[in-house]
Design an enzyme around this catalytic site. Structure first.
Site, PDB file in Angstrom:
ATOM      1  N   ARG A  32       0.827  -1.226   0.000  1.00 44.31           N
ATOM      2  CA  ARG A  32       0.000   0.000   0.000  1.00 44.31           C
ATOM      3  C   ARG A  32       0.860   1.274   0.000  1.00 44.31           C
ATOM      4  O   ARG A  32       0.509   2.270   0.632  1.00 44.31           O
ATOM      5  CB  ARG A  32      -0.947   0.025   1.208  1.00 44.31           C
ATOM      6  CG  ARG A  32      -2.000  -1.068   1.193  1.00 44.31           C
ATOM      7  CD  ARG A  32      -2.972  -0.900   0.030  1.00 44.31           C
ATOM      8  NE  ARG A  32      -4.088  -1.803   0.168  1.00 44.31           N
ATOM      9  CZ  ARG A  32      -4.102  -3.075  -0.266  1.00 44.31           C
ATOM     10  NH1 ARG A  32      -3.049  -3.573  -0.900  1.00 44.31           N
ATOM     11  NH2 ARG A  32      -5.177  -3.824  -0.092  1.00 44.31           N
TER      12      ARG A  32
ATOM     13  N   SER B  48     -11.007  -0.761   2.668  1.00 40.02           N
ATOM     14  CA  SER B  48     -10.312  -0.923   3.959  1.00 40.02           C
ATOM     15  C   SER B  48      -9.996   0.445   4.530  1.00 40.02           C
ATOM     16  O   SER B  48      -9.412   1.284   3.845  1.00 40.02           O
ATOM     17  CB  SER B  48      -9.002  -1.680   3.767  1.00 40.02           C
ATOM     18  OG  SER B  48      -9.244  -2.947   3.241  1.00 40.02           O
TER      19      SER B  48
ATOM     20  N   GLU C 206      -5.753   3.887   5.796  1.00 41.63           N
ATOM     21  CA  GLU C 206      -5.328   3.689   4.411  1.00 41.63           C
ATOM     22  C   GLU C 206      -5.702   4.908   3.548  1.00 41.63           C
ATOM     23  O   GLU C 206      -4.881   5.373   2.772  1.00 41.63           O
ATOM     24  CB  GLU C 206      -5.972   2.409   3.868  1.00 41.63           C
ATOM     25  CG  GLU C 206      -5.333   1.918   2.605  1.00 41.63           C
ATOM     26  CD  GLU C 206      -6.024   0.694   2.036  1.00 41.63           C
ATOM     27  OE1 GLU C 206      -7.050   0.855   1.366  1.00 41.63           O
ATOM     28  OE2 GLU C 206      -5.524  -0.411   2.261  1.00 41.63           O
TER      29      GLU C 206
HETATM   30  N1  EPU Z   1     -11.609 -10.989   9.610  1.00 43.08           N
HETATM   31  C1  EPU Z   1     -12.200 -10.907  10.831  1.00 43.08           C
HETATM   32  N2  EPU Z   1     -13.276 -10.091  10.981  1.00 43.08           N
HETATM   33  C2  EPU Z   1     -13.776  -9.360   9.948  1.00 43.08           C
HETATM   34  C3  EPU Z   1     -13.191  -9.467   8.681  1.00 43.08           C
HETATM   35  C4  EPU Z   1     -12.080 -10.284   8.536  1.00 43.08           C
HETATM   36  O1  EPU Z   1     -11.751 -11.538  11.798  1.00 43.08           O
HETATM   37  O2  EPU Z   1     -14.750  -8.624  10.169  1.00 43.08           O
HETATM   38  C5  EPU Z   1     -10.436 -11.853   9.436  1.00 43.08           C
HETATM   39  C6  EPU Z   1     -10.679 -12.853   8.318  1.00 43.08           C
HETATM   40  O3  EPU Z   1     -11.240 -14.021   8.795  1.00 43.08           O
HETATM   41  C7  EPU Z   1      -9.292 -13.074   7.768  1.00 43.08           C
HETATM   42  C8  EPU Z   1      -8.575 -11.765   8.036  1.00 43.08           C
HETATM   43  O4  EPU Z   1      -9.341 -11.048   8.998  1.00 43.08           O
HETATM   44  O5  EPU Z   1      -8.640 -14.078   8.484  1.00 43.08           O
HETATM   45  C9  EPU Z   1      -8.389 -10.934   6.777  1.00 43.08           C
HETATM   46  O6  EPU Z   1      -9.652 -10.594   6.218  1.00 43.08           O
HETATM   47  P1  EPU Z   1      -9.876 -10.472   4.636  1.00 43.08           P
HETATM   48  O7  EPU Z   1      -9.392 -11.698   3.959  1.00 43.08           O
HETATM   49  O8  EPU Z   1     -11.297 -10.077   4.421  1.00 43.08           O
HETATM   50  O9  EPU Z   1      -8.902  -9.319   4.143  1.00 43.08           O
HETATM   51  P2  EPU Z   1      -8.352  -7.984   4.820  1.00 43.08           P
HETATM   52  O10 EPU Z   1      -6.949  -8.221   5.314  1.00 43.08           O
HETATM   53  O11 EPU Z   1      -9.320  -7.450   5.803  1.00 43.08           O
HETATM   54  C10 EPU Z   1      -7.218  -7.138   2.634  1.00 43.08           C
HETATM   55  C11 EPU Z   1      -7.157  -5.848   1.862  1.00 43.08           C
HETATM   56  C12 EPU Z   1      -8.426  -5.666   1.048  1.00 43.08           C
HETATM   57  C13 EPU Z   1      -8.570  -6.850   0.106  1.00 43.08           C
HETATM   58  C14 EPU Z   1      -8.611  -8.126   0.940  1.00 43.08           C
HETATM   59  C15 EPU Z   1      -8.669  -9.369   0.091  1.00 43.08           C
HETATM   60  C16 EPU Z   1      -5.799  -4.328   3.186  1.00 43.08           C
HETATM   61  C17 EPU Z   1      -5.769  -3.142   4.095  1.00 43.08           C
HETATM   62  N3  EPU Z   1      -6.991  -4.741   2.792  1.00 43.08           N
HETATM   63  O12 EPU Z   1      -8.280  -6.999   3.559  1.00 43.08           O
HETATM   64  O13 EPU Z   1      -8.280  -4.495   0.286  1.00 43.08           O
HETATM   65  O14 EPU Z   1      -9.729  -6.736  -0.693  1.00 43.08           O
HETATM   66  O15 EPU Z   1      -7.411  -8.217   1.758  1.00 43.08           O
HETATM   67  O16 EPU Z   1      -7.429  -9.600  -0.478  1.00 43.08           O
HETATM   68  O17 EPU Z   1      -4.732  -4.836   2.843  1.00 43.08           O
HETATM   69  C18 EPU Z   1      -8.754  -2.184   0.308  1.00 43.08           C
HETATM   70  O18 EPU Z   1      -7.523  -2.017   0.360  1.00 43.08           O
HETATM   71  O19 EPU Z   1      -9.566  -1.204   0.267  1.00 43.08           O
HETATM   72  C19 EPU Z   1      -9.262  -3.523   0.321  1.00 43.08           C
HETATM   73  C20 EPU Z   1     -10.557  -3.784   0.377  1.00 43.08           C
END
Ligand code: EPU
Length: 343
Positions: free
Chosen positions: A165, A240, A336
Site C-alpha cells: 500500500r 479498507s 489507508e
Molecule cells: N476478519 C475478521 N473479521 C472481519 C473481517 C475479517 O476476523 O470482520 C479476518 C478474516 O477471517 C481473515 C482476516 O481477517 O482471516 C483478513 O480478512 P480479509 O481476507 O477479508 O482481508 P483484509 O486483510 O481485511 C485485505 C485488503 C483488502 C482486500 C482483501 C482481500 C488491506 C488493508 N486490505 O483486507 O483491500 O480486498 O485483503 O485480499 O490490505 C482495500 O484495500 O480497500 C481492500 C478492500
C-alpha cells in the site's frame, strides 16, 4: 480551455460522501492540457488535489484550493512479445471497467483485482492489492507529467518503489508528478493465483475440477467482495479503512499465545502482517456507531457512511477504534485513505 467552478460541491466525487466543497474545481480530459492547467492562477502544485475515483480520500473539511478530477479516457495495446502484452490505460479510466476490458481482450493478470473501486491513475499510488496480487506485480511503467520540469516522463516499475500500500507517489514523487497513464504487462496465458483462502473455496465450488479461467477468477472475486464489502453507490465507504499492521514476530507470537486462531501473514524480512479486520473484530466493534458513521457488520475493516456521517463522526469513530485496538493489542492502526486537506 478549462471550466473552473468556484465553491463547487465535491461530495459526489468521493465514495464515502462526506459533505465538502472545493474552492476551485475542474476536470482534466486531455493530458496535453496539463502545461496550460499549471499556468492558471488557481493552480499551486503544493496545494492542488488530483482526484481519481475518490475512493481513497476523505475530505475532513472544505478543500481550500483547486481540485482537479482526472477524466482522461483510453485503453490501447502497446506491444506483444510471446505471451506478454503491454496495455496502456489513461489515468481517468474506471479501474474495474478496465480490468473487465483486459479480460475481454483475452488477457490475464488483473482478475484478482476486480471490483476494486477507483481509477487506473490511482492504482499505483497506494499499490492496490487483493486476493494475493498487488498491482505492482503487473505494472510495466507509469507515465507522468513532471510539474517542476513541465515535461512528460515515464517511470519504470522499480522507479515507483512499490511496497505494501505504498509507492514513490506517496513520498518524494508526491507533489511533483501527476500520473497520466499506466502500462500493464499482461499475459495471453492464464496463470491462476487462486490460493488465497476465500478465493480457493469459492473457485472450488464454482469450477469443480475444471481449472479456472481468468474470467472465473474475476467472477469469484466479485462474488466474495459483493458478499462482504458494501457497494459505495449504496453505502458510502473507502474500502479498507486501515492498513494491515506489520509487527515484530515477538509481538505476533505473544498475541497468538492468547488467540491461537489469529490470522498472520509472515513477511520476507521476518516481521508479520496481522489482519486489522481481525484486531477490530476482537474488540467487538462490528456495527459500532458514532453519529452517522459505523463499522460495517460484515467486514470490521470497513467504515461506512450509515446516515449522513460528518467528518467529526468519522474522526471520533476512528479515534475510538484505534484506542480500543491499542489498549487490547498494543498495536497502532494507520488509516489507508488520505485525509484532506493535509496539514
Ligand atoms: N476478519 C475478521 N473479521 C472481519 C473481517 C475479517 O476476523 O470482520 C479476518 C478474516 O477471517 C481473515 C482476516 O481477517 O482471516 C483478513 O480478512 P480479509 O481476507 O477479508 O482481508 P483484509 O486483510 O481485511 C485485505 C485488503 C483488502 C482486500 C482483501 C482481500 C488491506 C488493508 N486490505 O483486507 O483491500 O480486498 O485483503 O485480499 O490490505 C482495500 O484495500 O480497500 C481492500 C478492500
Amino acid at each position: 480551455m478549462f471550466n473552473i467552478q468556484k465553491n463547487h460541491d465535491i461530495t459526489p466525487y468521493t465514495t464515502f460522501g462526506l459533505p465538502a466543497r472545493a474552492a476551485y474545481y475542474t476536470e482534466l480530459t486531455c493530458n496535453e492540457d496539463l502545461p496550460q492547467l499549471c499556468q492558471l492562477p488557481e493552480f499551486d502544485m503544493h496545494t492542488v488535489c488530483w482526484l481519481g475515483g475518490g475512493s481513497n480520500v476523505l475530505f475532513m473539511q472544505d478543500f481550500p484550493a483547486l481540485v482537479v478530477r482526472m477524466a482522461t479516457r483510453g485503453i490501447r495495446e502497446v506491444s506483444r512479445s510471446g505471451c506478454i502484452v503491454l496495455v496502456e490505460a489513461q489515468a481517468g479510466e474506471i479501474w474495474h471497467d478496465f480490468v473487465q476490458t483486459t479480460l475481454k481482450m483475452g488477457l490475464s493478470g488483473l482478475e484478482n483485482l476486480s471490483l476494486i473501486p477507483g481509477t487506473v491513475g490511482a492504482s499505483p499510488v497506494q499499490n492496490i492489492g487483493a486476493y494475493g496480487v498487488e498491482v505492482k506485480d503487473r505494472i510495466h511503467s507509469v507515465q507522468c507529467f513532471d510539474i517542476e520540469k513541465q515535461a512528460f516522463i515515464t517511470l519504470s516499475n522499480s522507479d515507483c518503489q512499490f511496497a505494501y500500500r505504498d509507492s514513490f507517489f506517496k513520498h518524494e514523487g508526491k507533489k511533483r508528478f501527476v500520473i497520466t497513464a499506466v502500462t500493464f504487462a499482461l499475459s495471453t496465458e492464464c496463470m491462476p493465483q487462486a490460493q488465497y483462502g476465500d478465493l480457493a473455496q469459492v473457485l472450488a465450488h464454482n469450477c469443480g475440477e475444471r481449472s479456472p479461467s481468468a474470467q472465473d477468477i474475476s467472477d469469484a472475486v466479485c462474488q466474495i467482495r459483493r458478499s462482504k464489502l458494501p457497494d459505495p453507490a449504496i453505502l458510502g465507504n473507502v474500502g479498507s479503512f486501515y492498513k494491515n499492521p506489520i509487527v515484530s514476530a515477538e509481538l505476533a507470537d505473544s498475541i497468538q499465545a492468547a488467540y491461537p486462531n489469529m490470522p498472520r501473514y509472515p513477511q520476507d524480512n521476518g516481521s508479520v502482517k496481522l489482519a486489522a479486520a481481525w484486531l477490530i473484530d476482537q474488540c467487538s466493534l462490528k456495527n459500532y456507531q458514532i453519529g452517522g458513521a459505523a463499522v460495517h457488520d460484515k467486514q470490521a475493516l470497513v467504515l461506512i457512511n450509515k446516515n449522513n456521517a460528518t467528518a467529526d463522526d468519522v474522526r471520533a469513530l476512528s479515534d475510538y477504534i484505534c484506542l480500543q485496538v491499542k489498549q487490547k493489542f498494543a498495536i497502532d492502526l494507520h488509516p489507508e485513505p488520505v485525509w484532506l486537506p493535509e496539514n
